[in-house]
Design a protein around this motif. Sequence first.
Motif, PDB file in Angstrom:
ATOM      1  N   MET A   1       0.766  -1.455   0.095  1.00 31.17           N
ATOM      2  CA  MET A   1      -0.107  -0.240  -0.184  1.00 31.17           C
ATOM      3  C   MET A   1       0.950   1.231   0.085  1.00 31.17           C
ATOM      4  N   THR A   2       0.637   2.235  -1.049  1.00 27.49           N
ATOM      5  CA  THR A   2       1.178   3.460  -0.805  1.00 27.49           C
ATOM      6  C   THR A   2       1.010   4.369   0.432  1.00 27.49           C
ATOM      7  N   ILE A   3       2.111   4.851   0.766  1.00 29.57           N
ATOM      8  CA  ILE A   3       1.835   5.728   2.149  1.00 29.57           C
ATOM      9  C   ILE A   3       1.165   7.194   1.703  1.00 29.57           C
ATOM     10  N   VAL A   4       1.400   7.826   0.745  1.00 29.83           N
ATOM     11  CA  VAL A   4       0.745   8.859   0.350  1.00 29.83           C
ATOM     12  C   VAL A   4       0.013   8.471  -1.065  1.00 29.83           C
ATOM     13  N   ASN A   5      -1.329   9.183  -0.892  1.00 32.84           N
ATOM     14  CA  ASN A   5      -2.348   8.828  -2.119  1.00 32.84           C
ATOM     15  C   ASN A   5      -2.722  10.196  -2.591  1.00 32.84           C
ATOM     16  N   LYS A   6      -2.625  10.503  -3.898  1.00 34.27           N
ATOM     17  CA  LYS A   6      -2.687  12.121  -4.347  1.00 34.27           C
ATOM     18  C   LYS A   6      -3.962  11.766  -5.357  1.00 34.27           C
ATOM     19  N   LYS A   7      -5.036  12.631  -5.522  1.00 36.21           N
ATOM     20  CA  LYS A   7      -5.916  12.655  -6.559  1.00 36.21           C
ATOM     21  C   LYS A   7      -6.198  14.109  -6.679  1.00 36.21           C
ATOM     22  N   ASN A   8      -6.756  14.338  -7.814  1.00 35.49           N
ATOM     23  CA  ASN A   8      -7.195  15.694  -8.200  1.00 35.49           C
ATOM     24  C   ASN A   8      -8.649  15.594  -8.667  1.00 35.49           C
ATOM     25  N   PHE A   9      -9.655  16.630  -8.424  1.00 34.69           N
ATOM     26  CA  PHE A   9     -10.659  16.617  -9.045  1.00 34.69           C
ATOM     27  C   PHE A   9     -10.782  16.802 -10.344  1.00 34.69           C
ATOM     28  N   ASN A  10      -9.733  17.132 -11.028  1.00 34.53           N
ATOM     29  CA  ASN A  10     -10.004  17.084 -12.746  1.00 34.53           C
ATOM     30  C   ASN A  10     -10.094  15.794 -13.214  1.00 34.53           C
ATOM     31  N   GLU A  11      -9.845  14.618 -12.352  1.00 36.16           N
ATOM     32  CA  GLU A  11      -9.987  13.184 -12.766  1.00 36.16           C
ATOM     33  C   GLU A  11     -10.589  12.400 -11.482  1.00 36.16           C
ATOM     34  N   PHE A  12     -11.904  12.871 -11.363  1.00 36.64           N
ATOM     35  CA  PHE A  12     -12.605  12.247 -10.269  1.00 36.64           C
ATOM     36  C   PHE A  12     -13.018  10.570 -10.475  1.00 36.64           C
ATOM     37  N   ASP A  13     -13.219  10.029  -9.172  1.00 37.72           N
ATOM     38  CA  ASP A  13     -13.405   8.665  -9.340  1.00 37.72           C
ATOM     39  C   ASP A  13     -15.001   8.308  -9.777  1.00 37.72           C
ATOM     40  N   GLU A  14     -15.779   9.259  -9.436  1.00 40.34           N
ATOM     41  CA  GLU A  14     -17.256   8.925  -9.764  1.00 40.34           C
ATOM     42  C   GLU A  14     -17.909  10.385  -9.627  1.00 40.34           C
ATOM     43  N   LEU A  15     -19.012  10.435 -10.818  1.00 35.54           N
ATOM     44  CA  LEU A  15     -19.901  11.589 -10.877  1.00 35.54           C
ATOM     45  C   LEU A  15     -21.118  11.336 -10.735  1.00 35.54           C
ATOM     46  N   ARG A  16     -21.960  12.253  -9.982  1.00 34.16           N
ATOM     47  CA  ARG A  16     -23.266  12.133  -9.809  1.00 34.16           C
ATOM     48  C   ARG A  16     -23.878  13.208  -9.902  1.00 34.16           C
ATOM     49  N   LYS A  22     -24.043  18.747  -9.032  1.00 36.51           N
ATOM     50  CA  LYS A  22     -23.099  17.957  -9.650  1.00 36.51           C
ATOM     51  C   LYS A  22     -21.983  17.643  -8.713  1.00 36.51           C
ATOM     52  N   ILE A  23     -21.874  16.082  -8.137  1.00 37.71           N
ATOM     53  CA  ILE A  23     -21.177  15.786  -6.976  1.00 37.71           C
ATOM     54  C   ILE A  23     -20.059  14.841  -7.652  1.00 37.71           C
ATOM     55  N   GLU A  24     -18.847  15.313  -7.664  1.00 37.77           N
ATOM     56  CA  GLU A  24     -17.720  14.744  -7.901  1.00 37.77           C
ATOM     57  C   GLU A  24     -17.051  14.064  -6.805  1.00 37.77           C
ATOM     58  N   LEU A  25     -16.527  12.685  -6.926  1.00 32.40           N
ATOM     59  CA  LEU A  25     -16.015  11.981  -5.670  1.00 32.40           C
ATOM     60  C   LEU A  25     -14.561  11.499  -5.935  1.00 32.40           C
ATOM     61  N   LEU A  26     -13.844  11.672  -4.903  1.00 37.32           N
ATOM     62  CA  LEU A  26     -12.653  10.988  -4.897  1.00 37.32           C
ATOM     63  C   LEU A  26     -12.560   9.887  -3.726  1.00 37.32           C
ATOM     64  N   ASN A  27     -12.376   8.627  -4.120  1.00 33.24           N
ATOM     65  CA  ASN A  27     -12.480   7.524  -3.214  1.00 33.24           C
ATOM     66  C   ASN A  27     -10.977   7.199  -2.635  1.00 33.24           C
ATOM     67  N   PHE A  28     -10.748   7.268  -1.213  1.00 34.62           N
ATOM     68  CA  PHE A  28      -9.379   6.969  -0.871  1.00 34.62           C
ATOM     69  C   PHE A  28      -9.560   5.700   0.055  1.00 34.62           C
ATOM     70  N   PRO A  29      -8.476   4.932   0.302  1.00 35.30           N
ATOM     71  CA  PRO A  29      -8.651   3.983   1.572  1.00 35.30           C
ATOM     72  C   PRO A  29      -9.318   4.194   2.795  1.00 35.30           C
ATOM     73  N   ALA A  30      -9.080   5.468   3.144  1.00 30.60           N
ATOM     74  CA  ALA A  30      -9.448   6.083   4.453  1.00 30.60           C
ATOM     75  C   ALA A  30     -10.667   6.852   4.338  1.00 30.60           C
ATOM     76  N   GLY A  31     -11.282   6.977   3.370  1.00 32.57           N
ATOM     77  CA  GLY A  31     -12.474   7.850   3.193  1.00 32.57           C
ATOM     78  C   GLY A  31     -12.805   8.514   1.833  1.00 32.57           C
ATOM     79  N   THR A  32     -13.885   9.406   1.957  1.00 35.49           N
ATOM     80  CA  THR A  32     -14.206   9.755   0.560  1.00 35.49           C
ATOM     81  C   THR A  32     -14.125  11.335   0.556  1.00 35.49           C
ATOM     82  N   VAL A  33     -13.773  12.089  -0.273  1.00 31.19           N
ATOM     83  CA  VAL A  33     -13.819  13.489  -0.308  1.00 31.19           C
ATOM     84  C   VAL A  33     -14.806  14.003  -1.601  1.00 31.19           C
ATOM     85  N   GLY A  34     -15.781  14.720  -1.446  1.00 26.16           N
ATOM     86  CA  GLY A  34     -16.781  15.250  -2.535  1.00 26.16           C
ATOM     87  C   GLY A  34     -16.828  16.440  -2.653  1.00 26.16           C
ATOM     88  N   ARG A  35     -16.935  16.939  -3.988  1.00 26.61           N
ATOM     89  CA  ARG A  35     -17.012  18.491  -4.304  1.00 26.61           C
ATOM     90  C   ARG A  35     -18.448  18.502  -4.708  1.00 26.61           C
TER      91      ARG A  35
END
Length: 119
Positions: A1-16, A22-35
């Motif tokens: 497992m990677t110690i540091v995980n980086k994601k950007n809302f320009n490449e979200f994991d899920e869109l609703r 508009k709900i853009e989601l970034l999913n991480f092992p520790a939780g989810t961040v949504g815009r």
Amino acid sequence: MTIVNKKNFNEFDELREPDKAKIELLNFPAGTVGRFTLQPGWKWTESVGPIAGTKTCQAPHLGLVIKGSMTIFGDDGSEEQFGPGDAYQILPGHTAQVNGDEEAVCFEFDSSTAQSYAK
């Protein structure tokens, strides 16, 4: 497992995209961040209520308003306005609406770590 995980809302994991939202989601092992981007005229009762199938929202929220203004209406009769820079915790049993002619943008977090980290 990677110690540091980086994601950007320009490449979200899920869109609703419910009505006026508009709900853009970034999913991480520790939780989810949504815009959440909510357009003027957005109301929970019209946009999300029909999807949830409940009279009021039964989900907890932990987040931060970046832009715009919203009002939250609690089942207990409480009412609170939120604007840029306001952090919030909203318990189940509420509805919400965007105020005015500006879209509201919020970031929401789902993480048990945030509750106890560096406390």
